[in-house]
Scaffold this motif. Structure first.
Motif, short mmCIF file in Angstrom:
data_model
loop_
_atom_site.label_atom_id
_atom_site.label_comp_id
_atom_site.label_asym_id
_atom_site.label_seq_id
_atom_site.Cartn_x
_atom_site.Cartn_y
_atom_site.Cartn_z
N GLU A 84 19.68 3.96 7.96
CA GLU A 84 19.59 2.62 8.51
C GLU A 84 18.23 1.99 8.19
O GLU A 84 18.14 0.82 7.80
CB GLU A 84 19.80 2.66 10.02
N THR A 85 17.17 2.76 8.33
CA THR A 85 15.83 2.26 8.03
C THR A 85 15.71 1.91 6.55
O THR A 85 15.15 0.87 6.19
CB THR A 85 14.77 3.30 8.43
N ARG A 137 7.02 0.35 12.42
CA ARG A 137 7.70 -0.79 13.05
C ARG A 137 9.20 -0.78 12.72
O ARG A 137 10.04 -0.93 13.61
CB ARG A 137 7.06 -2.10 12.59
N LEU A 138 9.53 -0.56 11.45
CA LEU A 138 10.93 -0.54 11.05
C LEU A 138 11.67 0.64 11.66
O LEU A 138 12.83 0.50 12.07
CB LEU A 138 11.05 -0.54 9.53
N LEU A 139 11.04 1.79 11.71
CA LEU A 139 11.68 2.95 12.35
C LEU A 139 12.01 2.65 13.80
O LEU A 139 13.11 2.94 14.27
CB LEU A 139 10.77 4.18 12.26
N ARG A 140 11.07 2.06 14.51
CA ARG A 140 11.30 1.72 15.92
C ARG A 140 12.41 0.69 16.06
O ARG A 140 13.26 0.80 16.95
CB ARG A 140 10.02 1.19 16.55
N PRO A 156 2.24 -4.15 -0.57
CA PRO A 156 2.66 -2.76 -0.43
C PRO A 156 3.05 -2.46 1.02
O PRO A 156 2.53 -3.07 1.95
CB PRO A 156 1.42 -1.95 -0.81
N MET A 157 3.98 -1.56 1.18
CA MET A 157 4.38 -1.13 2.51
C MET A 157 3.32 -0.19 3.06
O MET A 157 2.88 0.72 2.37
CB MET A 157 5.74 -0.44 2.46
N ARG A 158 2.91 -0.42 4.30
CA ARG A 158 1.91 0.42 4.95
C ARG A 158 2.60 1.27 6.02
O ARG A 158 3.74 1.00 6.41
CB ARG A 158 0.84 -0.45 5.61
N LEU A 159 1.87 2.25 6.52
CA LEU A 159 2.41 3.10 7.58
C LEU A 159 2.82 2.28 8.79
O LEU A 159 3.88 2.51 9.37
CB LEU A 159 1.40 4.19 7.97
#
Length: 91
Positions: free
Chosen positions: A48-49, A13-16, A5-8
């Motif tokens: 983009e994210t 990390r992906l946003l950055r 599962p994707m965590r916060l």
């Protein structure tokens, strides 16, 4: 191999990586219910994210649901729901 599962922390990390981080915004704090706009991310940054999430997690996210995923909590719920559905389809 089953996708975790994707965590916060993964989302942050992906946003950055995809869109950077606005000056004066603490993404390491309690941001689950803070709107992405208040975190310094506009629709282009989220697009983009999302493209990166779809590639990295091998899911397709519903565009209508994306319109409602305006906080990290909602976004993570949407991504993890898509991951669960993808797992179920494989079984």
């Amino acid at each position: 191999m089953e996708q975790e599962p994707m965590r916060l922390a993964d989302l942050v990390r992906l946003l950055r990586e995809c869109a950077g981080q606005a000056e004066g915004i603490d993404l390491d704090g309690d941001i689950l219910d803070t709107e992405f706009g208040d975190l310094g991310y506009d629709s282009l940054a989220m697009l983009e994210t999302t493209g990166r999430v779809e590639r990295d997690y091998a899911v397709v996210l519903d565009e209508e649901e994306l319109d409602e995923a305006y906080t990290p909590r909602r976004y993570l719920a949407m991504v993890n729901q898509a991951l669960t559905a993808a797992r179920s389809a494989v079984i």
